[in-house]
Scaffold this active site. Sequence first.
Site, PDB file in Angstrom:
ATOM      1  N   SER A 284      -0.189   5.826  -2.204  1.00 22.83           N
ATOM      2  CA  SER A 284      -0.130   4.372  -2.101  1.00 22.83           C
ATOM      3  C   SER A 284      -1.114   3.675  -3.023  1.00 22.83           C
ATOM      4  O   SER A 284      -0.908   2.531  -3.396  1.00 22.83           O
ATOM      5  CB  SER A 284      -0.424   3.939  -0.657  1.00 22.83           C
ATOM      6  OG  SER A 284       0.476   4.525   0.248  1.00 22.83           O
TER       7      SER A 284
ATOM      8  N   HIS B 242       5.603   6.205  -5.475  1.00 24.40           N
ATOM      9  CA  HIS B 242       5.160   5.554  -4.241  1.00 24.40           C
ATOM     10  C   HIS B 242       6.381   5.166  -3.427  1.00 24.40           C
ATOM     11  O   HIS B 242       7.012   4.138  -3.660  1.00 24.40           O
ATOM     12  CB  HIS B 242       4.303   4.325  -4.560  1.00 24.40           C
ATOM     13  CG  HIS B 242       3.821   3.617  -3.330  1.00 24.40           C
ATOM     14  ND1 HIS B 242       3.411   2.303  -3.344  1.00 24.40           N
ATOM     15  CD2 HIS B 242       3.684   4.033  -2.032  1.00 24.40           C
ATOM     16  CE1 HIS B 242       3.056   1.943  -2.129  1.00 24.40           C
ATOM     17  NE2 HIS B 242       3.221   2.967  -1.316  1.00 24.40           N
TER      18      HIS B 242
ATOM     19  N   GLU C 104       7.993   2.680  -6.319  1.00 21.11           N
ATOM     20  CA  GLU C 104       7.165   2.413  -7.484  1.00 21.11           C
ATOM     21  C   GLU C 104       7.001   3.716  -8.271  1.00 21.11           C
ATOM     22  O   GLU C 104       6.565   4.734  -7.716  1.00 21.11           O
ATOM     23  CB  GLU C 104       5.794   1.884  -7.060  1.00 21.11           C
ATOM     24  CG  GLU C 104       5.843   0.472  -6.508  1.00 21.11           C
ATOM     25  CD  GLU C 104       4.476  -0.069  -6.151  1.00 21.11           C
ATOM     26  OE1 GLU C 104       4.192  -1.226  -6.518  1.00 21.11           O
ATOM     27  OE2 GLU C 104       3.687   0.653  -5.508  1.00 21.11           O
TER      28      GLU C 104
ATOM     29  N   ASN D 219       0.651  -2.752  -3.349  1.00 12.61           N
ATOM     30  CA  ASN D 219      -0.529  -2.734  -2.492  1.00 12.61           C
ATOM     31  C   ASN D 219      -1.675  -3.565  -3.057  1.00 12.61           C
ATOM     32  O   ASN D 219      -2.495  -4.099  -2.307  1.00 12.61           O
ATOM     33  CB  ASN D 219      -0.981  -1.301  -2.237  1.00 12.61           C
ATOM     34  CG  ASN D 219      -0.182  -0.656  -1.122  1.00 12.61           C
ATOM     35  OD1 ASN D 219       0.503  -1.328  -0.352  1.00 12.61           O
ATOM     36  ND2 ASN D 219      -0.245   0.653  -1.037  1.00 12.61           N
TER      37      ASN D 219
END
Length: 686
Positions: free
Chosen positions: A408, A429, A441, A479
């Site tokens: 992450s 991700h 991602e 994130n």
Amino acid sequence: MNTSPSNPIQLVAAQDVLVIEIHNPPINAGSLGVRQGIFDAIEQLSRSTVWQAGVIIGAGSTFIAGSDLKEFGQPLEDPQLPMVIAAIEQCAKPVVAAIHGAALGGGFELALGCDARVADVRAVVGLPEVTLGMIPGAGGTQRLPRRVGLAKAIELICAGTRLPARQALDLGLLDQVVDTDLRTAAVEFARTLKGRKRRLADENVPAETAEHITQAEQAALRAGRNRPPVRAAIEAIKTAITLPLDEALLAERETFNTLRLGPEAHALRHLFFAERNAMKPAVRASATYRSFQVVAVIGSGTMGTGIAIAALDAGLSVVLIDQEDDALERGRQRVLDHYKKRVAQGRLKATEAASHEARLLATTDWSRLGPADIVIEAVFEELAVKQAVFRKIDGHAKVGAVLATNTSYLDIDAIAASTTRPQDVLGLHFFSPANVMKLLEVVRGEKTSTDAFATDMALGRQLKKMAVPCGNAFGFIGNRLYDAYRRQCEFMLEDGAWPEEVDQALQEFGFAMGPFSVADLSGLDIAWRMRRARATTRDPRERYVDILDLLCEQGRLGRKSGAGYYVHTDGVSSTVTDSAVRGLIESASARRGIVRRTLSAAEIQRRALLAIVNEAALLLAEGVAERASDIDVVLVHGYGFPRWEGGPVFWARRQPRAELLEDLNSLVQTSGHGARLADISCLLEH
């Protein structure tokens, strides 16, 4: 007749039946040229003394998979689709729609305007206009309920449901479904009509109870969050029994034209094209990818098994590896239970489930890693743990395998450095649950080769993910943006808001959940662990809110512990914070010397959005995101940003420039030491 962009229609005589072929790749969009070509072909059919019926069919892989969305923000040119459908209905000879691939939106409305519909068994049909901020505008709200009733029409249209051919046949929306040659079947069906017209417009709407219709209406409004296109669609559908058809069609078209030029439709069209662009990386686009058939997943926890299921669903073979027999068996059983449940629900055939299960190999033997073309590590989110796993992968994976870490926020280059082949390493991700969430991602490391990157972008497409390329930086795109958003929401707690006020304001804006409800759901210890990992690098002068840390120290980790920001007992969550949480918040305000004040919902929403926009401009300038529109895709698909707002970049572009700049400057000043004001010009340039 030769086809061209201006005339993408080819006429082919099948003895006494005229076949009207649409050649407008890739999806045979219902552009002006298509509409004009069909209109002219119907006129020729009407005049002919040879042709007794017509068949409309798409060339290539699909029927008409939708209208040309690029036209929807502009004045529409004649013949518009209602004119084409009127010509078909007024033609004295029957016209059959031959559907393969997809008949969606205007394509399905055209089919409903025909006298019959013959479909390939693999075809799908539907009216997704509401999901694009509009309503069907060429008779869909009137012809569909004449076959399925008002309640079912409300359900299907308001949800934008795509129906498989067999299901559409059961509902009476198709006349025949075939697994043989579609063109031949459609021509033969046209002949069986023997010149008879069968207009859906002439049929009556099936009788239903008012209670049944009301229930469908209320369910659609709840699911659609009472948005304008949902309300408008319901009202348009109900006119099928309250107005003469001609008046109802005119009212439908007027509503359609109003909505297609409105802000929600504009936002959703922006997002539609942003999603398409995200799958076409601006860099390395010409790179070829390595072939892959076998995917190895390291780690059989929730994330690892979710990735395994996604790969199995995509037709790939999967080697699931764990170091402990018990953990591996739990993971294997989780996969088997998933398919068992889908079969029981009727969403998957038993033979298909068996095929998926046969392609799964669960093992603790690392030598079985050898055949894998792509290896995906999905173990505990700690750098040292992942580096140890990659050293082991390096010793067993074949030369040329692509090695991916599911992380992450960790540094891809630091993980790649633990191998002898950093050129093969990159980040994937996934979002949980990995077999459900569409966002992926794809993270480039400093030494990631172009073909390794292209391979995992191709994997994302095969997994039917929204694969977004991004650079290697803490938190990647999603994130990092969410961290800025959450941090600003925590500032607002110190400034005077309670968690429930922040959550409620952002849900009113359209977020699926507020940030503090999300934290309780996912577990506060996840963010706490990340914060502790970064504590040594944090500047002590920066504004740091320690409320979450203090909650975790008290054992309030969210739903899994029964309390976090909110109290959770017996599956029920409180909607307001208790005195313990409020005491921590008030103490935090006092330590910072802040006099608490009431924050309005509008201020909460704007500060949260401004924080996202400012951080988005920073990461775009740093090259973490390739395009501004990628940021919108990530926030919508991974973080609950409302689709109908288009994403934070789209939102920013709709704000008055001077006001936006002034508010961003004010936001950065209140955010304390170290906060950076971004140059947002890179976001605002189209």
